[in-house]
Design an enzyme around this catalytic site. Structure first.
Site, mmCIF file in Angstrom:
data_model
loop_
_atom_site.group_PDB
_atom_site.id
_atom_site.type_symbol
_atom_site.label_atom_id
_atom_site.label_comp_id
_atom_site.label_asym_id
_atom_site.label_seq_id
_atom_site.Cartn_x
_atom_site.Cartn_y
_atom_site.Cartn_z
ATOM 1 N N ASP A 1 -2.843 -17.796 0.481
ATOM 2 C CA ASP A 1 -3.682 -18.516 -0.020
ATOM 3 C C ASP A 1 -4.121 -19.718 0.248
ATOM 4 O OD1 ASP A 1 -1.222 -19.532 -0.480
ATOM 5 O OD2 ASP A 1 -1.273 -20.233 -2.435
ATOM 6 N N TYR B 1 0.675 -1.137 -0.321
ATOM 7 C CA TYR B 1 -0.497 0.142 0.337
ATOM 8 C C TYR B 1 0.632 1.394 0.006
ATOM 9 C CZ TYR B 1 -4.610 -1.831 0.582
ATOM 10 O OH TYR B 1 -6.005 -2.825 1.071
ATOM 11 N N ASP C 1 -6.116 -6.741 3.933
ATOM 12 C CA ASP C 1 -7.823 -6.761 3.855
ATOM 13 C C ASP C 1 -8.359 -7.267 2.925
ATOM 14 O OD1 ASP C 1 -9.253 -4.692 2.613
ATOM 15 O OD2 ASP C 1 -8.281 -4.498 0.133
ATOM 16 N N ASP D 1 -12.587 -8.871 4.342
ATOM 17 C CA ASP D 1 -13.437 -9.108 3.623
ATOM 18 C C ASP D 1 -14.514 -10.255 3.703
ATOM 19 O OD1 ASP D 1 -13.354 -7.008 2.943
ATOM 20 O OD2 ASP D 1 -14.192 -6.803 1.065
HETATM 21 C C1 IPM Z 1 -10.308 -1.347 3.687
HETATM 22 C C2 IPM Z 1 -11.046 -0.050 2.540
HETATM 23 C C3 IPM Z 1 -9.732 0.331 2.061
HETATM 24 C C4 IPM Z 1 -8.109 -0.470 1.912
HETATM 25 C C5 IPM Z 1 -9.317 1.023 1.171
HETATM 26 C C6 IPM Z 1 -11.172 1.705 1.314
HETATM 27 C C7 IPM Z 1 -8.182 2.058 1.096
HETATM 28 O O1 IPM Z 1 -10.416 -1.741 1.806
HETATM 29 O O2 IPM Z 1 -10.078 -0.708 4.773
HETATM 30 O O3 IPM Z 1 -9.855 -2.759 3.469
HETATM 31 O O4 IPM Z 1 -7.598 -1.070 0.991
HETATM 32 O O5 IPM Z 1 -7.707 -0.623 2.650
HETATM 33 MG MG MG Z 2 -11.095 -3.726 1.870
#
Ligand code: IPM
Ligand code: MG
Length: 377
Positions: A224, A140, A248, A252
Site C-alpha cells: 500500500d 491467482y 497486477d 497498472d
Molecule cells: C494483466 C491482466 C490479467 C491479470 C488478466 C487479463 C487475467 O490484468 O496481465 O495484468 O490479471 O493478470
Molecule cells: Mg492487469
C-alpha cells in the site's frame, strides 16, 4: 529460423498485433532476424470457435515456439461464461503451463510524452522503473478457491494466497539479476504486516540478498505504501519485485505515470533451460479495451515495444531492439500520436494517427533510422 506464435486474441488484440507483425516483417526484410510467425487462437475468440479459451493445439504450438506475441484477451461478451472457460482463463493457463513465473513490466517515460502524464513533469521526467511481478503463484492460483453456499443460504467466496520458498526465490533472483544491469536497487513489496505469505516473502528475499546479491541495494515496502510512493516520488524506484496480485495492481498504476497504458510492453519469462532458451510470452499490458476495439484508433506501440523486448530477451538481437525503441522514440518526438496519447490541449504540433497509420509511420521511421544506426556501429 526463429519460430514464433502470434496470439492476437480479443478486442483490439488483432489490430495491434497486426501492426507488430508489419514491424517483424520489416526486420526480416532488412536484417538477418529470420522470424517465422504462425497464428493461434486464444481467449474469447477461441472459446467461441473451439469451446475453450486455450486449445491443446494452440498450447502445443506455443510449447514448440521460441517466443509468443500476444495481443489481449477478454470482453463483456464472455462475462457470463464460467471462470474456467473465460478468456482470462486461457491466458492464465498459458502462463501456468509454460511456467512463466517472471513478468517484467517496464514503465519508462518518453520525453515527448511527459505532458500525457497526469502527474507533474518534474515528477515523472526521465522515469525508468521495472516491475518484476511473480506470475504463476499467489492468490491467482492458490487452492482452495470457489464460491460455496452456506447452510443459511448466503454464500462464501474463497481465494487463497500462497507462496513457497522456491517460488519467492526464483522471481527475486530475476529481479536482482536485472537490477545488476540497471541501477542496482531492488524494492520488494508485500504486506508482511498482515499476511504470513508476505512475512515469508520478506524473509526469503532478504536471505537470498544476503547470500548472493549484497552488491544490490535491497529495501522492503508494504504494497500500500508502494502504491502511494509511486505517485509521490516514483524516481526513488529502480526494480520493484512483488507478488502476482500486488504486481497486477502496481503495474497498472506505474503505467499511468508514463501517460498511457497504451505504451507499456511486457515480457513473461520461464526458467532458462539447458539449451539456454526460455519460454516467453510478450504482450502489451493494456488489455482488450472492447470500447475502442475495431475502430482503428488503438495505440499499437505497447505491442511494438513488446516486439523489442522479444528481440532482446528471446533472441539476443540487441542492435535490432535498440533500433526499434529508437524508432518509437523518434515518431513520438516528431509529434505523431494515437488518440490515447494526444495532449489534452489539442496538441499543437501533434498529429493524430490511426492504429494502422501509426504502424506505417513507424516502419518508415525504421527505414530512415537504419542507415544512421549502421553508420554508428
Ligand atoms: C494483466 C491482466 C490479467 C491479470 C488478466 C487479463 C487475467 O490484468 O496481465 O495484468 O490479471 O493478470
Ligand atoms: Mg492487469
Amino acid at each position: 529460423m526463429r519460430n514464433i506464435v502470434l496470439l492476437p486474441g480479443d478486442g483490439l488484440g488483432p489490430e495491434v498485433v497486426g501492426e507488430a507483425a508489419k514491424v517483424i516483417g520489416w526486420f526480416n526484410d532488412n536484417f538477418d532476424t529470420k522470424i517465422k510467425p504462425e497464428q493461434g487462437d486464444i481467449g474469447g475468440g477461441s472459446y467461441d470457435k473451439h469451446g475453450t479459451p486455450l486449445s491443446d493445439e494452440t498450447l502445443d504450438k506455443c510449447r514448440k515456439a521460441d517466443a509468443i506475441l500476444l495481443g489481449a484477451v477478454g470482453g463483456p461478451k464472455w462475462d457470463k461464461v464460467d471462470y474456467k472457460l473465460r478468456p482470462e482463463a486461457g491466458l492464465l493457463k498459458l502462463r501456468k503451463e509454460l511456467d512463466l513465473f517472471a513478468n517484467l513490466r517496464p514503465a519508462k517515460v518518453f520525453d515527448a510524452l511527459i505532458d500525457a502524464s497526469t502527474l507533474k513533469p518534474e515528477v515523472v521526467k526521465g522515469l525508468d522503473i521495472l516491475i518484476v511481478r511473480e506470475l504463476t503463484g499467489g492468490v491467482y492460483f492458490g487452492e482452495p478457491r470457489g464460491i460455496e453456499t452456506l447452510p443459511d443460504g448466503t454464500r462464501k467466496g474463497v481465494n487463497t494466497q500462497v507462496y513457497t520458498t522456491a517460488e519467492i526465490i526464483r522471481v527475486a533472483r530475476v529481479a536482482f539479476e536485472l537490477a545488476r544491469k540497471r541501477n542496482k536497487k531492488v524494492t520488494s513489496c508485500e504486506k508482511a504486516n498482515v499476511m504470513e505469505s508476505g512475512k515469508l516473502w520478506r524473509e526469503e528475499v532478504t536471505a537470498l540478498h544476503d547470500k548472493e546479491y549484497k552488491d544490490v541495494e535491497l529495501s522492503h515496502m508494504y504494497a500500500d505504501n508502494c502504491a502511494m510512493q509511486l505517485l509521490r516520488n516514483p524516481s526513488q524506484f529502480d526494480v520493484i519485485v512483488t507478488d502476482n496480485l500486488f504486481g497486477d495492481i502496481l503495474s497498472d498504476e506505474a503505467s499511468m505515470l508514463t501517460g498511457s497504458l497504451g505504451m507499456l510492453p511486457s515480457a513473461s519469462l520461464g526458467a532458462e533451460k539447458a539449451d539456454g532458451k526460455r519460454a516467453a510470452v510478450y504482450e502489451p499490458i493494456h488489455g482488450s479495451a472492447p470500447d475502442i476495439a475495431g475502430k482503428n484508433i488503438a495505440n499499437p506501440l505497447a505491442t511494438i515495444l513488446s516486439v523489442a523486448m522479444m528481440l532482446r530477451y528471446s533472441f539476443n538481437l540487441f542492435k535490432e531492439a535498440d533500433l526499434l525503441e529508437a524508432a518509437v522514440e523518434s515518431v513520438l518526438a516528431k509529434g505523431y500520436r494515437t488518440a490515447d496519447i494526444m495532449p489534452t490541449d489539442g496538441g499543437k504540433g501533434c498529429q493524430k494517427l490511426s492504429t494502422s497509420s501509426m504502424g506505417e509511420t513507424l516502419v518508415k521511421e525504421l527505414d530512415a533510422l537504419k542507415p544512421k544506426m549502421a553508420a554508428r556501429a
